[in-house]
Design a protein around this motif. Sequence first.
Motif, PDB file in Angstrom:
ATOM      1  N   VAL A 224       0.399  -1.191  -0.218  1.00 54.57           N
ATOM      2  CA  VAL A 224       0.153   0.402   0.038  1.00 54.57           C
ATOM      3  C   VAL A 224       0.366   0.906  -0.071  1.00 54.57           C
ATOM      4  N   ALA A 225       2.106   1.243   0.516  1.00 49.32           N
ATOM      5  CA  ALA A 225       2.736   2.389   0.653  1.00 49.32           C
ATOM      6  C   ALA A 225       3.834   2.502  -0.411  1.00 49.32           C
ATOM      7  N   GLY A 226       4.184   1.706  -1.273  1.00 50.96           N
ATOM      8  CA  GLY A 226       4.602   0.952  -2.483  1.00 50.96           C
ATOM      9  C   GLY A 226       3.930   2.083  -3.216  1.00 50.96           C
ATOM     10  N   TYR A 227       2.130   1.480  -3.396  1.00 48.56           N
ATOM     11  CA  TYR A 227       1.438   2.040  -4.295  1.00 48.56           C
ATOM     12  C   TYR A 227       1.939   3.404  -3.861  1.00 48.56           C
TER      13      TYR A 227
ATOM     14  N   ARG B 253       7.885   0.514 -10.468  1.00 51.63           N
ATOM     15  CA  ARG B 253       7.397  -0.461 -10.326  1.00 51.63           C
ATOM     16  C   ARG B 253       8.854  -1.316  -9.022  1.00 51.63           C
ATOM     17  N   TYR B 254       9.882  -1.014  -9.036  1.00 54.21           N
ATOM     18  CA  TYR B 254      10.881  -1.925  -8.305  1.00 54.21           C
ATOM     19  C   TYR B 254      10.207  -1.024  -7.019  1.00 54.21           C
ATOM     20  N   VAL B 255      10.064   0.383  -6.903  1.00 58.14           N
ATOM     21  CA  VAL B 255       9.649   1.020  -5.511  1.00 58.14           C
ATOM     22  C   VAL B 255       8.884   0.137  -4.859  1.00 58.14           C
ATOM     23  N   PHE B 256       7.650  -0.081  -5.792  1.00 53.21           N
ATOM     24  CA  PHE B 256       6.459  -0.840  -5.232  1.00 53.21           C
ATOM     25  C   PHE B 256       7.074  -2.316  -5.014  1.00 53.21           C
ATOM     26  N   GLY B 257       7.011  -3.297  -6.010  1.00 55.12           N
ATOM     27  CA  GLY B 257       8.056  -4.302  -5.651  1.00 55.12           C
ATOM     28  C   GLY B 257       9.196  -3.989  -3.910  1.00 55.12           C
TER      29      GLY B 257
ATOM     30  N   ARG C  69       3.715   5.365  -2.727  1.00 54.06           N
ATOM     31  CA  ARG C  69       5.349   5.985  -3.609  1.00 54.06           C
ATOM     32  C   ARG C  69       5.388   6.200  -4.581  1.00 54.06           C
ATOM     33  N   SER C  70       4.829   4.744  -5.591  1.00 50.46           N
ATOM     34  CA  SER C  70       5.408   4.688  -6.801  1.00 50.46           C
ATOM     35  C   SER C  70       4.397   6.005  -7.745  1.00 50.46           C
ATOM     36  N   ALA C  71       3.067   5.628  -6.984  1.00 48.70           N
ATOM     37  CA  ALA C  71       1.636   6.092  -8.705  1.00 48.70           C
ATOM     38  C   ALA C  71       1.602   7.426  -8.260  1.00 48.70           C
ATOM     39  N   ARG C  72       1.735   7.652  -6.602  1.00 50.10           N
ATOM     40  CA  ARG C  72       1.191   8.941  -6.341  1.00 50.10           C
ATOM     41  C   ARG C  72       1.970   9.974  -5.921  1.00 50.10           C
ATOM     42  N   GLY C  73       3.360   9.652  -5.654  1.00 49.35           N
ATOM     43  CA  GLY C  73       4.581  10.229  -4.374  1.00 49.35           C
ATOM     44  C   GLY C  73       4.067  10.404  -2.982  1.00 49.35           C
ATOM     45  N   ILE C  74       3.972  10.172  -2.873  1.00 43.66           N
ATOM     46  CA  ILE C  74       3.129  10.171  -1.125  1.00 43.66           C
ATOM     47  C   ILE C  74       4.377   9.640  -0.757  1.00 43.66           C
ATOM     48  N   ASN C  75       5.254  10.457   0.365  1.00 39.12           N
ATOM     49  CA  ASN C  75       5.893  10.135   1.059  1.00 39.12           C
ATOM     50  C   ASN C  75       5.953   8.635   1.909  1.00 39.12           C
ATOM     51  N   GLU C  76       7.176   7.866   1.571  1.00 42.66           N
ATOM     52  CA  GLU C  76       6.863   6.250   2.255  1.00 42.66           C
ATOM     53  C   GLU C  76       6.612   6.024   4.136  1.00 42.66           C
ATOM     54  N   ILE C  77       8.078   6.983   4.148  1.00 45.06           N
ATOM     55  CA  ILE C  77       7.951   7.948   5.771  1.00 45.06           C
ATOM     56  C   ILE C  77       6.306   7.887   6.491  1.00 45.06           C
ATOM     57  N   ILE C  78       6.184   8.899   5.952  1.00 43.60           N
ATOM     58  CA  ILE C  78       5.458   9.801   6.245  1.00 43.60           C
ATOM     59  C   ILE C  78       3.359   8.279   6.139  1.00 43.60           C
ATOM     60  N   SER C  79       3.470   7.375   5.044  1.00 50.76           N
ATOM     61  CA  SER C  79       2.294   6.574   5.192  1.00 50.76           C
ATOM     62  C   SER C  79       2.682   5.323   5.696  1.00 50.76           C
ATOM     63  N   THR C  80       4.032   5.043   6.202  1.00 49.25           N
ATOM     64  CA  THR C  80       4.094   3.496   6.742  1.00 49.25           C
ATOM     65  C   THR C  80       3.712   4.008   8.248  1.00 49.25           C
ATOM     66  N   ILE C  81       4.000   5.076   8.239  1.00 47.76           N
ATOM     67  CA  ILE C  81       4.175   5.843  10.016  1.00 47.76           C
ATOM     68  C   ILE C  81       1.783   5.696  10.587  1.00 47.76           C
ATOM     69  N   MET C  82       1.436   5.891   9.096  1.00 40.19           N
ATOM     70  CA  MET C  82       0.028   6.192   9.447  1.00 40.19           C
ATOM     71  C   MET C  82      -1.042   4.772   9.204  1.00 40.19           C
ATOM     72  N   LEU C  83       0.093   4.320   8.944  1.00 40.71           N
ATOM     73  CA  LEU C  83      -0.650   2.535   8.017  1.00 40.71           C
ATOM     74  C   LEU C  83      -0.171   1.603   9.283  1.00 40.71           C
ATOM     75  N   ASN C  84       0.429   2.141   9.934  1.00 39.72           N
ATOM     76  CA  ASN C  84       0.958   1.192  11.630  1.00 39.72           C
ATOM     77  C   ASN C  84      -0.131   0.908  12.101  1.00 39.72           C
ATOM     78  N   PHE C  85      -0.390   1.899  12.202  1.00 40.74           N
ATOM     79  CA  PHE C  85      -2.388   2.652  13.180  1.00 40.74           C
ATOM     80  C   PHE C  85      -3.434   1.230  13.214  1.00 40.74           C
ATOM     81  N   VAL C  86      -2.969   1.660  11.454  1.00 42.78           N
ATOM     82  CA  VAL C  86      -3.982   1.191  11.384  1.00 42.78           C
ATOM     83  C   VAL C  86      -4.261  -0.535  11.280  1.00 42.78           C
ATOM     84  N   ALA C  87      -3.226  -0.488  11.112  1.00 45.79           N
ATOM     85  CA  ALA C  87      -2.851  -2.486  11.612  1.00 45.79           C
ATOM     86  C   ALA C  87      -3.062  -2.386  12.563  1.00 45.79           C
TER      87      ALA C  87
END
Lengths: 350, 508
Positions: free
Chosen positions: A133-136, A242-246, A138-156
């Motif tokens: 999710v964070a990879g997508y 694709r590599y960023v996502f992978g 970042r690669s498709a929407r340019g959203i910084n993965e640091i921010i998104s992964t921190i947020m996704l932690n709470f969700v999980a």
Amino acid sequence: MSEAAAARIPEVLRATSISLAAIALALAASAVLILLAGADPLVAYWALLQGAVGDGFALGNTLARTTPLIFTGLAVAFAFRCNLLNIGAEGQLYAGALASVVIGIYLTGLPAVLHIALAIAGGFMAGAAWGGVAGYLRSARGINEIISTIMLNFVAIFFVSYLVHGPLAEPPGFFHQTAMVAESARLPVLYAKSDLSIAIFIAVGFALVTAYVLWRTPFGLKLRAVGESTGTARFAGVPVNRYVFGAMSVSGGLAGLAGTTEMIGGQYRLLDFFSPGYGFDGIAVAFLGRSDPIGVVFAAFLFAALRVGANQMQRTTGLPTSLILVIQGMVILFILGVAVLEWHRRRRRG
Amino acid sequence: MPLLRMERITKTFPGVVANDRVDFAVDRGEIHALLGENGSGKTTLMNALYGLHRPDSGRMLLDGEEVGFTSPIDAIAAGIGMVHQHFMLVPPLTVVENIVLGLKTANARGSPLLDLRTAAARIRELAAAHGLDIDTDAQVWQLPVGAQQRVEILKALYRDADLLILDEPTAVLAPSEVEHLIGVLRSLAASGKAIIFISHKLNEVMEVADRISVLRGGRLAGTVAAAETDPSELARLMVGRDIVPPRRRSSRPGAPVLWIEDLSVRDDRGLRAVDGVGFSLFEGEILGIAGVDGNGQKELTEAIAGVRAVEDGRLDLPGLAPSRGARFRDIGHVTEDRHQTGLLMSFRLWENLALKSSGRPPFGSPFWLRVGAMRDATVRAIETFSIKAPGPDIPASVLSGGNQQKLVLARELGLGPKLLLAAQPTRGLDVGATEYVHRRLLAARDDGMAILLVSTELDEILALSDRILVMYEGRAMGQVNADEVTRETIGLMMSGIASREAATGSAS
């Protein structure tokens, strides 16, 4: 040994000596703190050592604790090789644990080998999906993965919390936990007193595979190329996005396995907030291991030993276990210090 | 007495003697060129003068007094100004703000506030005295490169520099801007300033300098008066042997490889950088794209290479593989900036060399790398391209610029591409390496490769191209046959005058 491997030796020795020096300096600096607290540093460190590896029980505990740290350390290191900072190993760990527990509880009647394999595969895929999710983003929407992964932690973490409070709670639901996974999904135990299972071998095996993938496959070369210079990679025809996502997906998968091995390797059931921050410790482990899978194994062992030995140290000297956090922090600071020195020296020369 | 005298300057870095007992002197009112290949020690010598590092031995006399600078701040205080190749300007600040940046004297007397008006007046005075026309209130990012360079010169003059060091100042300029710069330098010299002009271009040095000092391998190969020398003697001093320019045989074009019509491409800022360009390229020929840097050449090559979207128009590559992955191997691309888009600096030479072809025979399969084969290929490339490297396992960053470029060339030619995009293939290379790259390109052409050569060096374009296309502000100013065109015509076209007018203009 091949010439190419031989050429790596001086580099590996250098990296290792830097990490060891940082550890020594951190212990020396912490000794001052111990003195200030009125204890004898030698006594304290001896107790720490005894508590961590002094007997079979201690060593078993340390190795059991090493396992999840290897996986989260590998996760962070793998992403970092692609110049991505995965702060979301904690959340991915919960995703992996959830998938493995569900498979372990509800898929019954399977032979053990198959059941375990499914639990591992499920944990990897759930972690990979969460990292993906964070990879997508970042690669498709340019959203910084640091921010998104921190947020996704709470969700999980809170999604798991919700599940163990309701839908997945073990009947009749007095405790906020799931049922235990089936016997057939449990990893063979190595040392019953300390929760040590063969998960440690699986972790070391994944470290070797990760090293192989990074250094000896075209995928690894291109992934590291993206990490080194997106421009060069793009111009060489590497599909960077694709590599960023992978890379984020695989990283998430590795972190997911930390959850898996906790579930099927000793805890057997999912509890609220069951991880004491393995995902975050993984960042420090990857850093101390210099983002090298083999280095990660040793770094994970060291961090586990510090944590496990801390209790003995507290019993013997009365020093708080949180001192261990100080030592860990100092290790990282000293490694950073060396990195800065290197950077200055290189600049002066160039 | 010379303004500056450097005596027996020696500086060693681990494993290299960068300067070996170099003597160097500049008089007031003199333009003294410092000529040498990359790695010959020009930069080290000037860094010692500018206080960036201290020489191991030797002494420096400024106005007869021995000096030793520990930082550029000392050097600036002593009246030395340096115009770096990469400008040290803050783009969003105005010209005045850039010039007074870091100076206390810009404050009104006894006040903590900036007095930009007084500063601007003084800058305009300095500018007028030396023909450095500039709008002091413009923001630097709005200015063309030539004007930014004038800001750098004014910055040094504003700090009362008596000695001005210019590091490869013409590398970024159009021919007409070069003329202007030379005029400015003459005026400065006439007013008593001493000027050190670092360059590796022989013709330019002959034109601008009074004296020329040539460095080779860290030593002074000789100091000659420009009036008493010629380019071939300078080349000999620089390289240590005679340089024979490669001879170009007439081309035998084959089938079309590249077909472009009405092509438009946008740059990173979303502005139209290539505007309706059309041309074709055939096997066995070199098409030179001439033009001042930043006129759309970069975007054009990137679009052909498939790393930049085509906005409009037709871009056909007949005979090349249709799949995206295979196309990257069919097109060799010597990129403009080997640091950003050419090499992986911290990676080993063999990783760099095999980057584009990893995962295919003979370098392995999609699941493993055949490291042995990759290293062997690299060892062979080191030999054939005479790359100065101790082995295939060192990181690319250790190589000098010229050898890095050879590594890129080895990779891109090694794939046996049908089309080679060579963008500034010799930028930053010395005479010897340039000659080598030119030979390789001509040899590849003779073997039937189609080559698109993008260069801002007119000499290079003229030496290699069969046909020449001149680009100006994203448009093709016209296409000319390399054998029938003069430097002047192309120079005019590079400044935006269409080919027909340019031809008549230079004829009259």
